[in-house]
Motif scaffolding. Structure first.
Motif, PDB file in Angstrom:
ATOM      1  N   UNK A 296       1.059  14.068   0.080  1.00 21.51           N
ATOM      2  CA  UNK A 296       1.242  14.263  -1.357  1.00 21.51           C
ATOM      3  C   UNK A 296       0.059  15.012  -1.955  1.00 21.51           C
ATOM      4  N   UNK A 297      -1.143  14.705  -1.511  1.00 21.05           N
ATOM      5  CA  UNK A 297      -2.333  15.379  -2.040  1.00 21.05           C
ATOM      6  C   UNK A 297      -2.295  16.884  -1.769  1.00 21.05           C
ATOM      7  N   UNK A 298      -1.796  17.285  -0.605  1.00 23.28           N
ATOM      8  CA  UNK A 298      -1.696  18.716  -0.289  1.00 23.28           C
ATOM      9  C   UNK A 298      -0.588  19.382  -1.095  1.00 23.28           C
ATOM     10  N   UNK A 299       0.507  18.674  -1.312  1.00 24.98           N
ATOM     11  CA  UNK A 299       1.583  19.212  -2.141  1.00 24.98           C
ATOM     12  C   UNK A 299       1.090  19.390  -3.575  1.00 24.98           C
ATOM     13  N   UNK A 300       0.327  18.428  -4.078  1.00 25.34           N
ATOM     14  CA  UNK A 300      -0.234  18.545  -5.431  1.00 25.34           C
ATOM     15  C   UNK A 300      -1.175  19.747  -5.541  1.00 25.34           C
ATOM     16  N   UNK A 301      -2.004  19.963  -4.517  1.00 25.33           N
ATOM     17  CA  UNK A 301      -2.893  21.140  -4.508  1.00 25.33           C
ATOM     18  C   UNK A 301      -2.084  22.428  -4.464  1.00 25.33           C
ATOM     19  N   UNK A 302      -1.011  22.441  -3.674  1.00 25.91           N
ATOM     20  CA  UNK A 302      -0.136  23.603  -3.570  1.00 25.91           C
ATOM     21  C   UNK A 302       0.495  23.909  -4.931  1.00 25.91           C
ATOM     22  N   UNK A 303       0.914  22.873  -5.658  1.00 27.87           N
ATOM     23  CA  UNK A 303       1.507  23.062  -6.988  1.00 27.87           C
ATOM     24  C   UNK A 303       0.495  23.724  -7.924  1.00 27.87           C
ATOM     25  N   UNK A 304      -0.740  23.230  -7.929  1.00 25.98           N
ATOM     26  CA  UNK A 304      -1.789  23.807  -8.777  1.00 25.98           C
ATOM     27  C   UNK A 304      -2.023  25.268  -8.409  1.00 25.98           C
ATOM     28  N   UNK A 305      -2.070  25.568  -7.118  1.00 24.33           N
ATOM     29  CA  UNK A 305      -2.275  26.960  -6.675  1.00 24.33           C
ATOM     30  C   UNK A 305      -1.117  27.842  -7.134  1.00 24.33           C
ATOM     31  N   UNK A 306       0.099  27.312  -7.085  1.00 19.45           N
ATOM     32  CA  UNK A 306       1.264  28.090  -7.537  1.00 19.45           C
ATOM     33  C   UNK A 306       1.162  28.365  -9.033  1.00 19.45           C
TER      34      UNK A 306
ATOM     35  N   UNK B 187       0.849  -1.187   0.000  1.00 16.97           N
ATOM     36  CA  UNK B 187       0.000   0.000   0.000  1.00 16.97           C
ATOM     37  C   UNK B 187       0.889   1.243   0.000  1.00 16.97           C
ATOM     38  N   UNK B 188       0.637   2.138  -0.937  1.00 20.32           N
ATOM     39  CA  UNK B 188       1.417   3.365  -1.045  1.00 20.32           C
ATOM     40  C   UNK B 188       0.871   4.411  -0.079  1.00 20.32           C
ATOM     41  N   UNK B 189       1.777   5.086   0.607  1.00 18.30           N
ATOM     42  CA  UNK B 189       1.376   6.083   1.590  1.00 18.30           C
ATOM     43  C   UNK B 189       1.284   7.455   0.944  1.00 18.30           C
ATOM     44  N   UNK B 190       0.340   8.241   1.405  1.00 18.75           N
ATOM     45  CA  UNK B 190       0.175   9.618   0.945  1.00 18.75           C
ATOM     46  C   UNK B 190       1.147  10.538   1.684  1.00 18.75           C
ATOM     47  N   UNK B 191       1.789  10.057   2.738  1.00 18.51           N
ATOM     48  CA  UNK B 191       2.657  10.894   3.564  1.00 18.51           C
ATOM     49  C   UNK B 191       4.109  10.734   3.111  1.00 18.51           C
ATOM     50  N   UNK B 192       4.771  11.875   2.882  1.00 20.10           N
ATOM     51  CA  UNK B 192       6.154  11.876   2.416  1.00 20.10           C
ATOM     52  C   UNK B 192       7.070  12.508   3.460  1.00 20.10           C
ATOM     53  N   UNK B 193       8.320  12.087   3.450  1.00 19.98           N
ATOM     54  CA  UNK B 193       9.343  12.688   4.305  1.00 19.98           C
ATOM     55  C   UNK B 193       9.922  13.915   3.611  1.00 19.98           C
ATOM     56  N   UNK B 194      10.786  14.634   4.308  1.00 24.24           N
ATOM     57  CA  UNK B 194      11.436  15.810   3.721  1.00 24.24           C
ATOM     58  C   UNK B 194      12.248  15.408   2.490  1.00 24.24           C
ATOM     59  N   UNK B 195      12.924  14.260   2.552  1.00 20.47           N
ATOM     60  CA  UNK B 195      13.712  13.784   1.404  1.00 20.47           C
ATOM     61  C   UNK B 195      12.803  13.483   0.216  1.00 20.47           C
TER      62      UNK B 195
END
Length: 59
Positions: free
Chosen positions: A44-54, A1-9
């Motif tokens: 990851x979902x929040x980072x993707x939303x942030x990218x779209x907003x940018x 199962x792939x996690x939606x949570x990513x580390x800083x790296x």
């Protein structure tokens, strides 16, 4: 199962940034993240939303 949570790296790799830059952006509140103890985590979902907003902010 792939996690939606990513580390800083992982978020640095995903955004093609140096880890130090990703850490600074997170600490400054410029990218959406949260801390677990002393470690940063990013959805990851929040980072993707942030990218779209940018992208939309540039138009």
């Amino acid at each position: 199962m792939e996690s939606d949570v990513m580390t800083i790296r992982e978020v640095a790799d995903y955004l093609k940034l140096a880890e130090k830059t990703a850490y600074r952006l997170a600490a400054d509140g410029k990218i959406p993240g949260f801390k677990v103890g002393a470690s940063w985590r990013f959805r990851k979902s929040e980072i993707d939303r942030w990218i779209v907003a940018q992208e939309q902010g540039r138009n």
